[in-house]
Design a protein around this motif. Sequence first.
Motif, PDB file in Angstrom:
ATOM      1  N   CYS A  83      26.960 -18.843  -9.261  1.00  0.00           N
ATOM      2  CA  CYS A  83      27.432 -19.860  -8.290  1.00  0.00           C
ATOM      3  C   CYS A  83      27.022 -19.765  -7.068  1.00  0.00           C
ATOM      4  O   CYS A  83      26.607 -20.755  -6.378  1.00  0.00           O
ATOM      5  CB  CYS A  83      28.916 -20.279  -8.604  1.00  0.00           C
ATOM      6  SG  CYS A  83      29.508 -21.071 -10.032  1.00  0.00           S
ATOM      7  N   TRP A  84      27.368 -18.467  -6.367  1.00  0.00           N
ATOM      8  CA  TRP A  84      27.200 -18.568  -5.088  1.00  0.00           C
ATOM      9  C   TRP A  84      25.470 -18.278  -4.901  1.00  0.00           C
ATOM     10  O   TRP A  84      25.063 -18.705  -3.999  1.00  0.00           O
ATOM     11  CB  TRP A  84      27.388 -16.884  -4.875  1.00  0.00           C
ATOM     12  CG  TRP A  84      28.928 -16.648  -4.615  1.00  0.00           C
ATOM     13  CD1 TRP A  84      29.739 -17.878  -4.612  1.00  0.00           C
ATOM     14  CD2 TRP A  84      29.837 -15.721  -4.281  1.00  0.00           C
ATOM     15  NE1 TRP A  84      31.163 -17.349  -4.452  1.00  0.00           N
ATOM     16  CE2 TRP A  84      31.160 -16.266  -4.194  1.00  0.00           C
ATOM     17  CE3 TRP A  84      29.510 -14.352  -4.259  1.00  0.00           C
ATOM     18  CZ2 TRP A  84      31.992 -15.395  -3.901  1.00  0.00           C
ATOM     19  CZ3 TRP A  84      30.365 -13.530  -3.928  1.00  0.00           C
ATOM     20  CH2 TRP A  84      31.680 -13.985  -3.912  1.00  0.00           C
ATOM     21  N   CYS A  85      24.661 -18.039  -5.902  1.00  0.00           N
ATOM     22  CA  CYS A  85      23.138 -18.286  -5.946  1.00  0.00           C
ATOM     23  C   CYS A  85      22.587 -19.565  -5.544  1.00  0.00           C
ATOM     24  O   CYS A  85      21.685 -19.845  -4.833  1.00  0.00           O
ATOM     25  CB  CYS A  85      22.551 -17.807  -7.026  1.00  0.00           C
ATOM     26  SG  CYS A  85      22.618 -15.904  -7.316  1.00  0.00           S
ATOM     27  N   CYS A  86      23.537 -20.405  -5.836  1.00  0.00           N
ATOM     28  CA  CYS A  86      23.077 -21.937  -5.531  1.00  0.00           C
ATOM     29  C   CYS A  86      23.159 -22.443  -4.466  1.00  0.00           C
ATOM     30  O   CYS A  86      22.817 -23.406  -3.840  1.00  0.00           O
ATOM     31  CB  CYS A  86      24.006 -22.775  -6.472  1.00  0.00           C
ATOM     32  SG  CYS A  86      23.843 -22.570  -8.194  1.00  0.00           S
ATOM     33  N   PHE A  87      23.975 -21.611  -3.600  1.00  0.00           N
ATOM     34  CA  PHE A  87      24.010 -21.880  -1.992  1.00  0.00           C
ATOM     35  C   PHE A  87      22.701 -22.015  -1.207  1.00  0.00           C
ATOM     36  O   PHE A  87      22.467 -22.447   0.065  1.00  0.00           O
ATOM     37  CB  PHE A  87      24.890 -20.788  -1.256  1.00  0.00           C
ATOM     38  CG  PHE A  87      26.449 -21.355  -1.329  1.00  0.00           C
ATOM     39  CD1 PHE A  87      27.082 -22.261  -0.574  1.00  0.00           C
ATOM     40  CD2 PHE A  87      27.194 -20.871  -2.459  1.00  0.00           C
ATOM     41  CE1 PHE A  87      28.394 -22.716  -0.938  1.00  0.00           C
ATOM     42  CE2 PHE A  87      28.410 -21.165  -2.558  1.00  0.00           C
ATOM     43  CZ  PHE A  87      29.125 -22.073  -1.816  1.00  0.00           C
ATOM     44  N   TYR A  88      21.551 -21.272  -1.866  1.00  0.00           N
ATOM     45  CA  TYR A  88      20.243 -21.218  -1.279  1.00  0.00           C
ATOM     46  C   TYR A  88      19.866 -22.473  -1.398  1.00  0.00           C
ATOM     47  O   TYR A  88      19.122 -22.982  -0.208  1.00  0.00           O
ATOM     48  CB  TYR A  88      19.458 -20.359  -2.027  1.00  0.00           C
ATOM     49  CG  TYR A  88      17.953 -20.542  -1.689  1.00  0.00           C
ATOM     50  CD1 TYR A  88      17.408 -19.878  -0.640  1.00  0.00           C
ATOM     51  CD2 TYR A  88      17.373 -21.384  -2.527  1.00  0.00           C
ATOM     52  CE1 TYR A  88      15.986 -20.215  -0.237  1.00  0.00           C
ATOM     53  CE2 TYR A  88      15.982 -21.780  -2.093  1.00  0.00           C
ATOM     54  CZ  TYR A  88      15.387 -21.168  -0.994  1.00  0.00           C
ATOM     55  OH  TYR A  88      14.022 -21.404  -0.594  1.00  0.00           O
ATOM     56  N   PHE A  89      20.272 -23.619  -2.096  1.00  0.00           N
ATOM     57  CA  PHE A  89      19.713 -25.128  -2.293  1.00  0.00           C
ATOM     58  C   PHE A  89      19.905 -25.586  -0.967  1.00  0.00           C
ATOM     59  O   PHE A  89      19.430 -26.788  -0.951  1.00  0.00           O
ATOM     60  CB  PHE A  89      19.953 -25.496  -3.536  1.00  0.00           C
ATOM     61  CG  PHE A  89      19.155 -25.004  -4.626  1.00  0.00           C
ATOM     62  CD1 PHE A  89      18.013 -24.707  -4.899  1.00  0.00           C
ATOM     63  CD2 PHE A  89      20.272 -24.270  -5.443  1.00  0.00           C
ATOM     64  CE1 PHE A  89      17.342 -24.139  -5.979  1.00  0.00           C
ATOM     65  CE2 PHE A  89      19.490 -23.538  -6.855  1.00  0.00           C
ATOM     66  CZ  PHE A  89      18.398 -23.458  -6.873  1.00  0.00           C
ATOM     67  N   LEU A  90      21.043 -25.179  -0.116  1.00  0.00           N
ATOM     68  CA  LEU A  90      21.116 -25.933   1.189  1.00  0.00           C
ATOM     69  C   LEU A  90      19.995 -25.884   2.070  1.00  0.00           C
ATOM     70  O   LEU A  90      19.519 -26.845   2.595  1.00  0.00           O
ATOM     71  CB  LEU A  90      22.250 -25.267   1.851  1.00  0.00           C
ATOM     72  CG  LEU A  90      23.721 -25.578   1.460  1.00  0.00           C
ATOM     73  CD1 LEU A  90      24.634 -24.823   2.137  1.00  0.00           C
ATOM     74  CD2 LEU A  90      23.857 -27.120   1.512  1.00  0.00           C
TER      75      LEU A  90
END
Length: 293
Positions: free
Chosen positions: A228-235
């Motif tokens: 889930c934390w990997c998805c913060f890149y998409f910011l």
Amino acid sequence: MKQNSIKAWLLASRPKTLTGAAIPVMTGCTLAYIYGFFNPIPAVLCFLFAFLMQIDANFINDLYDFLKGTDRADRLGPERACAQGWISPEAMKKGILVTTILASLTGVGLLWYGGWEMIPVGVLCILFAFLYTAGPYPLAYHGWGDVLVLIFFGFVPVGCTFYVMAHSWNLSVTFASLACGLLIDTLLMVNNFRDREQDAISGKRTLVVRFGARAGLIAYFLLGVIACWCCFYFLWIGKIYAVILPQLYLLLHILTTMKMARINRGKELNLILGETSRNMFLFALLLTIGLLL
């Protein structure tokens, strides 16, 4: 059940595991779409190759675990075809040959779109499908299963699906690959957590056998969280919904982890296997929607 029947082959292919093959390809297709490179023909070929390789790996795993004596009467997981006598070892060898050829032919079709650089990738996929449980040094028996999942259910399918359409690689692909690999490894972790006592007897040195049940439970939880934390890149690319929506998965993941800890051992852990598969699919669906919005 009639030996070597269609029903026997269907069960041996383990259709429920195809979710793990579909998720990374679906993610790669979504990334190709948002970057303007999506092409339906190579997308279909990527799905077909992933499904065939998953079935091929399932057949190989079924056969060689049986030959090694790992699938004993005290097995806790879903029943295996060779161990149950549904499919003879000789027939399974032929099935492995057919699925390997079909996967290879599908891979040849992908060369038209991805180029000759796809050849070593395809060869490695087939090679490691065998090396996972076969050969003098079966990787799954020496604790390498989690690394292989990260590579062959993360970086290879997500990255190559994107590459055959875009002929490029970017950080979005890297973080999505990492998320998918970690996510799908939760499924392997459940299997290893459930089978830890039987694996220890069989000499299968998974990470759970090496470090204990508590470590396996913590690893299961952290794999989902870090995915889930990997998805913060998409910011960074302005995809805020691709950050927010996948976090909804965490609630189910936490509840499943708590149930896994409560059950602790026995066949009842197969319920956790089903819940984990459901949670994985939800994560992938939420990420896909978030990227498309």
